[in-house]
Design a protein around this motif. Structure first.
Motif, PDB file in Angstrom:
ATOM      1  N   ILE A 148     -69.925   0.409 -20.572  1.00 40.20           N
ATOM      2  CA  ILE A 148     -69.993   1.847 -20.828  1.00 40.20           C
ATOM      3  C   ILE A 148     -69.061   2.155 -21.983  1.00 40.20           C
ATOM      4  CG2 ILE A 148     -69.520   4.161 -19.951  1.00 40.20           C
ATOM      5  CD1 ILE A 148     -70.263   3.177 -17.178  1.00 40.20           C
ATOM      6  N   PHE A 149     -69.615   2.752 -23.045  1.00 37.50           N
ATOM      7  CA  PHE A 149     -68.829   3.178 -24.189  1.00 37.50           C
ATOM      8  C   PHE A 149     -68.687   4.697 -24.126  1.00 37.50           C
ATOM      9  CE2 PHE A 149     -70.846  -0.784 -25.695  1.00 37.50           C
ATOM     10  CZ  PHE A 149     -69.699  -1.489 -26.043  1.00 37.50           C
ATOM     11  N   ALA A 150     -67.484   5.163 -23.875  1.00 37.45           N
ATOM     12  CA  ALA A 150     -67.211   6.589 -23.803  1.00 37.45           C
ATOM     13  C   ALA A 150     -66.765   7.091 -25.173  1.00 37.45           C
ATOM     14  CB  ALA A 150     -66.149   6.873 -22.747  1.00 37.45           C
ATOM     15  N   GLY A 151     -66.572   8.397 -25.274  1.00 37.00           N
ATOM     16  CA  GLY A 151     -66.122   8.975 -26.542  1.00 37.00           C
ATOM     17  C   GLY A 151     -67.059  10.043 -27.050  1.00 37.00           C
ATOM     18  N   ALA A 152     -68.346   9.911 -26.728  1.00 38.75           N
ATOM     19  CA  ALA A 152     -69.320  10.939 -27.072  1.00 38.75           C
ATOM     20  C   ALA A 152     -69.467  11.879 -25.878  1.00 38.75           C
ATOM     21  CB  ALA A 152     -70.660  10.321 -27.436  1.00 38.75           C
ATOM     22  N   GLU A 153     -70.253  12.925 -26.056  1.00 42.92           N
ATOM     23  CA  GLU A 153     -70.428  13.902 -24.978  1.00 42.92           C
ATOM     24  C   GLU A 153     -71.003  13.244 -23.729  1.00 42.92           C
ATOM     25  OE1 GLU A 153     -72.806  18.130 -24.192  1.00 42.92           O
ATOM     26  OE2 GLU A 153     -72.475  17.390 -26.240  1.00 42.92           O
ATOM     27  N   THR A 154     -71.933  12.319 -23.936  1.00 41.03           N
ATOM     28  CA  THR A 154     -72.499  11.553 -22.832  1.00 41.03           C
ATOM     29  C   THR A 154     -72.176  10.081 -23.027  1.00 41.03           C
ATOM     30  OG1 THR A 154     -74.342  13.117 -22.634  1.00 41.03           O
ATOM     31  CG2 THR A 154     -74.609  10.967 -21.588  1.00 41.03           C
ATOM     32  N   PRO A 155     -71.445   9.449 -22.107  1.00 42.50           N
ATOM     33  CA  PRO A 155     -71.137   8.019 -22.253  1.00 42.50           C
ATOM     34  C   PRO A 155     -72.407   7.188 -22.379  1.00 42.50           C
ATOM     35  CG  PRO A 155     -69.810   9.010 -20.523  1.00 42.50           C
ATOM     36  CD  PRO A 155     -70.834  10.036 -20.913  1.00 42.50           C
ATOM     37  N   LEU A 156     -72.313   6.110 -23.128  1.00 38.32           N
ATOM     38  CA  LEU A 156     -73.470   5.267 -23.404  1.00 38.32           C
ATOM     39  C   LEU A 156     -73.372   3.969 -22.620  1.00 38.32           C
ATOM     40  CD1 LEU A 156     -76.011   4.882 -25.347  1.00 38.32           C
ATOM     41  CD2 LEU A 156     -74.452   3.526 -26.752  1.00 38.32           C
ATOM     42  N   GLU A 157     -74.426   3.627 -21.891  1.00 32.23           N
ATOM     43  CA  GLU A 157     -74.515   2.342 -21.209  1.00 32.23           C
ATOM     44  C   GLU A 157     -75.184   1.356 -22.154  1.00 32.23           C
ATOM     45  OE1 GLU A 157     -76.628   3.078 -17.588  1.00 32.23           O
ATOM     46  OE2 GLU A 157     -74.798   3.565 -16.503  1.00 32.23           O
ATOM     47  N   SER A 158     -74.534   0.242 -22.419  1.00 32.69           N
ATOM     48  CA  SER A 158     -75.066  -0.709 -23.393  1.00 32.69           C
ATOM     49  C   SER A 158     -74.542  -2.094 -23.068  1.00 32.69           C
ATOM     50  CB  SER A 158     -74.666  -0.268 -24.813  1.00 32.69           C
ATOM     51  OG  SER A 158     -75.302  -1.073 -25.778  1.00 32.69           O
ATOM     52  N   SER A 159     -74.446  -2.926 -24.097  1.00 33.06           N
ATOM     53  CA  SER A 159     -73.905  -4.282 -23.959  1.00 33.06           C
ATOM     54  C   SER A 159     -73.231  -4.655 -25.263  1.00 33.06           C
ATOM     55  CB  SER A 159     -75.025  -5.281 -23.631  1.00 33.06           C
ATOM     56  OG  SER A 159     -76.055  -5.209 -24.600  1.00 33.06           O
ATOM     57  N   ILE A 160     -72.438  -5.702 -25.244  1.00 32.48           N
ATOM     58  CA  ILE A 160     -71.733  -6.113 -26.463  1.00 32.48           C
ATOM     59  C   ILE A 160     -72.719  -6.678 -27.476  1.00 32.48           C
ATOM     60  CG2 ILE A 160     -70.039  -7.730 -27.400  1.00 32.48           C
ATOM     61  CD1 ILE A 160     -68.380  -7.294 -24.879  1.00 32.48           C
ATOM     62  N   PHE A 161     -73.638  -7.526 -27.043  1.00 33.72           N
ATOM     63  CA  PHE A 161     -74.714  -8.008 -27.908  1.00 33.72           C
ATOM     64  C   PHE A 161     -76.038  -7.475 -27.362  1.00 33.72           C
ATOM     65  CE2 PHE A 161     -71.521 -11.329 -28.772  1.00 33.72           C
ATOM     66  CZ  PHE A 161     -71.531 -11.314 -30.166  1.00 33.72           C
ATOM     67  N   SER A 162     -76.911  -7.075 -28.255  1.00 34.94           N
ATOM     68  CA  SER A 162     -78.223  -6.600 -27.828  1.00 34.94           C
ATOM     69  C   SER A 162     -79.243  -6.858 -28.925  1.00 34.94           C
ATOM     70  CB  SER A 162     -78.180  -5.107 -27.479  1.00 34.94           C
ATOM     71  OG  SER A 162     -77.796  -4.345 -28.599  1.00 34.94           O
ATOM     72  N   THR A 163     -80.510  -6.713 -28.569  1.00 39.89           N
ATOM     73  CA  THR A 163     -81.609  -6.883 -29.512  1.00 39.89           C
ATOM     74  C   THR A 163     -82.197  -5.520 -29.834  1.00 39.89           C
ATOM     75  OG1 THR A 163     -82.121  -9.067 -28.600  1.00 39.89           O
ATOM     76  CG2 THR A 163     -83.800  -8.022 -29.973  1.00 39.89           C
ATOM     77  N   LEU A 164     -82.300  -5.206 -31.117  1.00 39.60           N
ATOM     78  CA  LEU A 164     -82.838  -3.932 -31.571  1.00 39.60           C
ATOM     79  C   LEU A 164     -84.368  -3.955 -31.543  1.00 39.60           C
ATOM     80  CD1 LEU A 164     -80.445  -3.469 -34.616  1.00 39.60           C
ATOM     81  CD2 LEU A 164     -80.302  -2.286 -32.423  1.00 39.60           C
ATOM     82  N   PRO A 165     -85.026  -2.792 -31.582  1.00 42.66           N
ATOM     83  CA  PRO A 165     -86.496  -2.755 -31.630  1.00 42.66           C
ATOM     84  C   PRO A 165     -87.076  -3.561 -32.788  1.00 42.66           C
ATOM     85  CG  PRO A 165     -85.634  -0.583 -31.135  1.00 42.66           C
ATOM     86  CD  PRO A 165     -84.448  -1.443 -31.455  1.00 42.66           C
ATOM     87  N   SER A 166     -86.309  -3.690 -33.869  1.00 37.54           N
ATOM     88  CA  SER A 166     -86.769  -4.465 -35.024  1.00 37.54           C
ATOM     89  C   SER A 166     -86.790  -5.963 -34.757  1.00 37.54           C
ATOM     90  CB  SER A 166     -85.864  -4.194 -36.223  1.00 37.54           C
ATOM     91  OG  SER A 166     -84.537  -4.672 -35.968  1.00 37.54           O
ATOM     92  N   GLY A 167     -86.167  -6.374 -33.653  1.00 34.31           N
ATOM     93  CA  GLY A 167     -86.040  -7.794 -33.350  1.00 34.31           C
ATOM     94  C   GLY A 167     -84.724  -8.384 -33.796  1.00 34.31           C
ATOM     95  N   LYS A 168     -83.959  -7.633 -34.590  1.00 36.06           N
ATOM     96  CA  LYS A 168     -82.652  -8.108 -35.020  1.00 36.06           C
ATOM     97  C   LYS A 168     -81.640  -7.964 -33.890  1.00 36.06           C
ATOM     98  CE  LYS A 168     -82.805  -7.662 -40.027  1.00 36.06           C
ATOM     99  NZ  LYS A 168     -82.016  -7.255 -41.200  1.00 36.06           N
TER     100      LYS A 168
END
Length: 255
Positions: A148-168
């Motif tokens: 969870i990355f906080a700091g914005a109005e709504t915290p973001l659930e993510s991961s340290i490494f991820s794959t973008l829609p572009s495949g990168k």
């Protein structure tokens, strides 16, 4: 442990006729460019307009320019560390928003008396090391909704490494009071942090020098400093109607 490198390792003379082509090529392959020959904030804005669209930020002016100096006023510690003279840990700018800027442009108007060294780690290199040496760590760090990355109005659930829609692939990271890690990630985080420390590079920005960094590939930070250090930052989103935007997209390939 930091490896000192020369500012000129990633240097491009932006006064050259084909400077934009060279910048695009270097950002595409290395993800980091250093430059000089900018002497004012106005020149910096004009230069950045050739690279992409500036993004407004909580601390920026109407042109997307953020002046980064030590504030004498007492500020909340969370997310205001840049406006102190303390060190900044390696991070992704905009880690708590869904689509962080593609490029971060940082320019030195006045260096500090001591310290304030720029720190960098190539996330692509770290990804490759993990894939080869610690695949189970990489798998853990890439698990969706594990951070969870906080700091914005709504915290973001993510991961340290991820794959973008572009495949990168991309890296997203911060290691302060606004980053919250799942138990599995916390268990392997020491290995990840050790790799960051082993492969961190450092150089000093002198007056009127700057850098451009691929924000979804490189982590950046700084050491603590003393004196009247004055820096300016512009966050950019690349656009496909520019030569650089046609080449530079968020993220990196695995090879």
């Amino acid at each position: 442990m930091s490896k000192a490198v020369s500012f000129h390792t990633f240097y491009i003379d932006i006064s050259q006729e084909n400077a934009e082509e060279l910048i695009g090529s270097s950002l595409e392959t290395k993800g980091l460019v250093t430059f000089d020959k900018i002497h004012s904030v106005e020149e910096l804005r004009f230069f950045c307009a050739k690279l992409g669209k500036s993004l407004a930020h909580r601390d920026s002016d109407e042109y997307g320019v953020t002046r980064i100096v030590k504030h004498d006023a007492l500020l909340p510690k969370d997310s205001y560390q840049a406006f102190t003279d303390a060190a900044l840990t390696l991070h992704t700018d905009g880690s708590s928003i869904a689509e962080p800027a593609t490029l971060v442009v940082f320019w030195c108007a006045e260096p500090g008396e001591t310290g304030g060294l720029s720190l960098f780690v190539d996330g692509k290199h770290i990804y490759q090391l993990l894939a080869t040496r610690h695949p189970y760590v990489l798998q853990t760090l890439a698990k969706p909704r594990s951070v969870i990355f906080a700091g914005a109005e709504t915290p973001l659930e993510s991961s340290i490494f991820s794959t973008l829609p572009s495949g990168k692939l991309c890296i997203r990271f911060r290691y302060d009071s606004l980053g919250y890690y799942s138990a599995p990630v916390s268990s392997v985080l020491p290995i990840f942090l050790e790799l960051l420390d082993q492969h961190k590079i450092v150089f000093a920005l002198q007056k009127h020098q700057g850098y451009i960094v691929q924000n979804r590939r490189w982590l950046h930070g700084r050491t603590a400093f003393s004196g009247g250090r004055e820096m300016y930052r512009i966050l950019l989103q690349t656009a496909t109607n520019t030569p650089i935007g046609q080449r530079i997209h968020p993220g990196f390939g695995p090879d």
